[in-house]
Design a protein around this motif. Structure first.
Motif, mmCIF file in Angstrom:
data_model
loop_
_atom_site.group_PDB
_atom_site.id
_atom_site.type_symbol
_atom_site.label_atom_id
_atom_site.label_comp_id
_atom_site.label_asym_id
_atom_site.label_seq_id
_atom_site.Cartn_x
_atom_site.Cartn_y
_atom_site.Cartn_z
ATOM 1 N N ASP A 1 -22.118 11.564 112.262
ATOM 2 C CA ASP A 1 -21.845 13.164 112.178
ATOM 3 C C ASP A 1 -23.922 12.909 113.201
ATOM 4 O O ASP A 1 -24.398 14.081 113.736
ATOM 5 C CB ASP A 1 -21.646 13.649 111.216
ATOM 6 C CG ASP A 1 -20.266 13.401 111.477
ATOM 7 O OD1 ASP A 1 -19.734 13.055 112.250
ATOM 8 O OD2 ASP A 1 -19.932 14.402 110.165
ATOM 9 N N TRP A 2 -24.499 12.736 112.147
ATOM 10 C CA TRP A 2 -25.824 12.811 112.182
ATOM 11 C C TRP A 2 -26.513 12.237 112.851
ATOM 12 O O TRP A 2 -27.059 12.459 114.520
ATOM 13 C CB TRP A 2 -26.999 12.707 110.526
ATOM 14 C CG TRP A 2 -27.388 12.942 109.893
ATOM 15 C CD1 TRP A 2 -25.950 14.240 108.952
ATOM 16 C CD2 TRP A 2 -28.264 13.552 108.888
ATOM 17 N NE1 TRP A 2 -26.162 14.916 108.053
ATOM 18 C CE2 TRP A 2 -27.605 14.619 107.771
ATOM 19 C CE3 TRP A 2 -29.274 12.866 108.746
ATOM 20 C CZ2 TRP A 2 -28.732 14.787 106.773
ATOM 21 C CZ3 TRP A 2 -30.101 13.440 107.665
ATOM 22 C CH2 TRP A 2 -30.082 13.796 106.602
ATOM 23 N N LEU B 1 -25.982 10.163 102.376
ATOM 24 C CA LEU B 1 -25.259 10.041 103.398
ATOM 25 C C LEU B 1 -23.464 9.030 102.923
ATOM 26 O O LEU B 1 -24.372 7.952 103.232
ATOM 27 C CB LEU B 1 -25.543 10.243 104.654
ATOM 28 C CG LEU B 1 -26.017 11.492 104.715
ATOM 29 C CD1 LEU B 1 -26.710 11.471 106.477
ATOM 30 C CD2 LEU B 1 -25.693 13.149 104.470
ATOM 31 N N SER B 2 -22.379 9.548 103.315
ATOM 32 C CA SER B 2 -21.300 8.750 103.294
ATOM 33 C C SER B 2 -20.906 8.524 105.262
ATOM 34 O O SER B 2 -22.160 8.602 105.979
ATOM 35 C CB SER B 2 -20.145 9.576 103.354
ATOM 36 O OG SER B 2 -20.012 10.474 104.743
ATOM 37 N N GLU C 1 -10.427 9.254 107.459
ATOM 38 C CA GLU C 1 -10.750 11.126 107.630
ATOM 39 C C GLU C 1 -9.307 11.822 107.608
ATOM 40 O O GLU C 1 -9.805 12.626 105.551
ATOM 41 C CB GLU C 1 -10.892 11.332 109.121
ATOM 42 C CG GLU C 1 -11.934 13.413 108.685
ATOM 43 C CD GLU C 1 -12.130 13.542 109.764
ATOM 44 O OE1 GLU C 1 -12.937 14.722 109.779
ATOM 45 O OE2 GLU C 1 -12.534 12.953 111.017
ATOM 46 N N SER D 1 -15.792 8.187 99.979
ATOM 47 C CA SER D 1 -15.767 8.783 101.059
ATOM 48 C C SER D 1 -14.278 7.563 101.712
ATOM 49 O O SER D 1 -14.365 6.282 100.805
ATOM 50 C CB SER D 1 -16.997 8.571 101.791
ATOM 51 O OG SER D 1 -17.401 6.951 101.519
ATOM 52 N N ASP E 1 -19.050 8.686 107.413
ATOM 53 C CA ASP E 1 -18.768 9.525 108.718
ATOM 54 C C ASP E 1 -20.239 10.459 108.711
ATOM 55 O O ASP E 1 -19.840 11.231 109.819
ATOM 56 C CB ASP E 1 -17.745 10.152 108.171
ATOM 57 C CG ASP E 1 -16.482 9.959 107.427
ATOM 58 O OD1 ASP E 1 -16.686 8.291 108.662
ATOM 59 O OD2 ASP E 1 -15.134 9.772 107.541
ATOM 60 N N ASP E 2 -20.326 10.833 107.678
ATOM 61 C CA ASP E 2 -22.012 12.141 107.222
ATOM 62 C C ASP E 2 -22.865 11.385 107.790
ATOM 63 O O ASP E 2 -23.781 11.677 109.221
ATOM 64 C CB ASP E 2 -21.923 12.065 106.393
ATOM 65 C CG ASP E 2 -21.553 13.552 105.263
ATOM 66 O OD1 ASP E 2 -20.378 14.014 106.649
ATOM 67 O OD2 ASP E 2 -20.678 13.330 104.353
ATOM 68 N N LYS F 1 -28.150 6.699 104.789
ATOM 69 C CA LYS F 1 -27.088 6.469 103.626
ATOM 70 C C LYS F 1 -28.224 6.301 102.451
ATOM 71 O O LYS F 1 -28.103 6.940 101.620
ATOM 72 C CB LYS F 1 -26.190 5.195 103.798
ATOM 73 C CG LYS F 1 -25.262 5.527 105.159
ATOM 74 C CD LYS F 1 -24.332 4.121 105.422
ATOM 75 C CE LYS F 1 -23.600 3.461 104.061
ATOM 76 N NZ LYS F 1 -22.543 2.987 104.547
#
Length: 502
Positions: free
Chosen positions: A470-471, A463-464, A83, A79, A466-467, A458
């Protein structure tokens, strides 16, 4: 370009400053990896010299395959903080089957010491060229950070019923500041062991449109990224090339193969043999002419009985010549050598050798037993991260060069000098970490308020950044539904976080 130039070896070019022994070492390492060994010569019972292929265990390939699979696999994620750049880079990696190809080439690199990846633009798309250790030759030999190198691409063609070898040499010379000069030279040879005589690029249709020289400006690093195996190259101290698992272990690999070959021969030659008097195969005089005359009938495939000698003390010879196969002795010797090989290359005991108790161990015991492999893996991952991050920078800087794209429009616009990329890689620890235990412990720490929620996500879900963000946003949106939870639980789900997301 001066087409009179001739090269016997790549190291004959004055731009190459590398011992010829390094090239020979890598070629020999590849033979070990491919399990290619000279035939064994021996004298048979009749004192006739014979030759046969050895029976080997392909232990180099097994070890390289095992290490590659635990270092890098499909679970690795890449990642970039920006973005649009992250989307572009991951699309390039996906289109080039990066995860699959990387594990394959990492396997050969572990055996030979390294490999390189070179991004290039083809039909307005960024492609990745994978360069084995035997195709990559640095132009300097006094640094661990290779900034200039020659990449060798060999192809064959039949001309007048003769096999001809063509070698395309790509010289990548980075000035260390902002410019890289790429020079393409083509050589022709009728000898597979020589580079040959320089010819025009148009001699091969595939290279006819290649420019003889091109300069890429305003870049921060070379257009290739090199992976070097961890540790010092003790065979050539000044060489910037890595050294694989073969070089310091040839004796033990040879011992493993010798024991395996001898065991195989003992099994093959250890079939049942019974020596009998030749007279037993002939009819007795008193039966001549009657229904019992004639020799005994054996199956055509029967090779158990051997006609030898004559009677002993007036009695026919019937003697079992079969020897017991030394299964335990050979098995113990092979396993001993394999365990020695495991120790030398940093693998835990039982990774390649036989461990009858391994299947009955708990997850925690397996994690403990794999501690040596985990430490070795960590050393490799450091080098893997370095290469992939450099590769991403090389991809992005190519994507900013409008002149390389057919429509004259660059996909990305970024000043890498003043805006360095924030690149993150996540490696799945797999068997090395007891995931259930880690989740349980991390959950306690997070609920106590000593671990940021983002780090919890993470670490335990791969997760990255960014992800994970989002979570957390979704969790915060659901926070009103947590009224019946304790403050610690609500805090973990995103309510009243007190600013500990980062």
């Amino acid at each position: 370009m001066g087409f009179g130039k001739s090269l016997a070896n790549i190291t004959d070019d004055p731009r190459v400053n590398l011992p010829a022994s390094e090239i020979l070492r890598i070629r020999e390492d590849l033979d070990y990896y491919a399990d290619v060994f000279d035939n064994i010569k021996f004298f048979n019972t009749l004192n006739q010299q014979q030759s046969r292929k050895p029976s080997t265990l392909s232990i180099t390939h097994q070890a390289a395959r095992k290490l590659a699979s635990v270092i890098f696999n499909e679970q690795v994620t890449v990642s970039v903080a920006d973005e649009p750049i992250d989307d572009f880079v991951n699309q390039v990696l996906t289109d080039n089957l990066f995860n699959l190809k990387y594990e394959e080439y990492l396997e050969t690199a572990i055996a030979t010491g390294g490999f390189a990846i070179r991004p290039y633009v083809d039909n307005s798309e960024i492609k990745l060229a994978w360069v084995r250790a035997d195709q990559f030759v640095p132009l300097e030999s006094n640094t661990n950070d290779i900034q200039s190198a020659v990449i060798v691409n060999r192809t064959t063609r039949s001309e007048n019923n003769m096999m001809i070898w063509y070698s395309l040499l790509e010289f990548h010379e980075f000035d260390g500041v902002s410019n890289e000069t790429i020079t393409n030279e083509l050589y022709r040879s009728s000898d597979s062991h020589e580079i040959g005589q320089q010819v025009n690029l148009s001699a091969i249709d595939a290279f006819a449109n290649l420019p003889e020289q091109v300069v890429i400006s305003d870049i921060v690093r070379p257009t290739f990224a090199y992976f070097k195996t961890p540790g010092k190259n003790n065979k050539s101290i000044e060489s910037p090339l890595g050294i694989g698992i073969v070089e310091n272990n040839k004796n033990v690999i040879n011992a493993i193969n010798t024991a395996q070959d001898q065991f195989y021969r003992e099994v093959k030659l250890g079939k049942r043999r019974i020596a009998i008097d030749g007279s037993l195969m002939k009819p007795q005089a008193e039966h001549s002419g009657d229904d019992m005359s004639g020799a005994p009938v054996f199956d055509p495939d029967d090779d158990v009985f051997m006609q030898v000698g004559k009677t002993r003390d007036g009695k026919p010879i019937i003697e079992d010549l079969t020897n017991d196969i030394r299964v335990n002795q050979y098995s113990d010797a092979i396993q001993l050598f394999i365990r020695e090989f495991e120790n030398n290359i940093g693998l835990s005991q039982g990774t390649l050798s036989t461990d009858a108790t391994k299947s009955t161990k708990t997850a925690t015991e397996v994690v403990s037993d794999n501690s040596d492999t985990y430490r070795t893996r960590s050393s490799y991952i450091t080098q893997v991260e370095k290469q992939i991050k450099e590769l991403i920078i090389s991809i992005v800087q190519l994507a900013t060069k409008s002149e390389l794209f057919d429509n004259g429009k660059a996909p990305l616009t970024i000043d890498l000098v003043n805006q360095p990329l924030d690149i993150n890689l996540h490696f799945d620890d797999g068997v090395f970490v007891d995931k259930d235990k880690q989740l349980e412990e991390d959950l306690k720490v997070a609920m106590a308020g000593f671990m940021p929620k983002k780090q919890f996500l993470k670490r335990n879900y791969g997760l990255s950044d960014d992800d994970a963000d989002d979570w957390l946003k979704e969790l915060q949106a659901e926070a009103p539904e947590t009224d019946n939870m304790t403050s610690q639980q609500a805090n973990l789900l995103g309510g009243n976080d007190g600013g500990d997301d980062e």
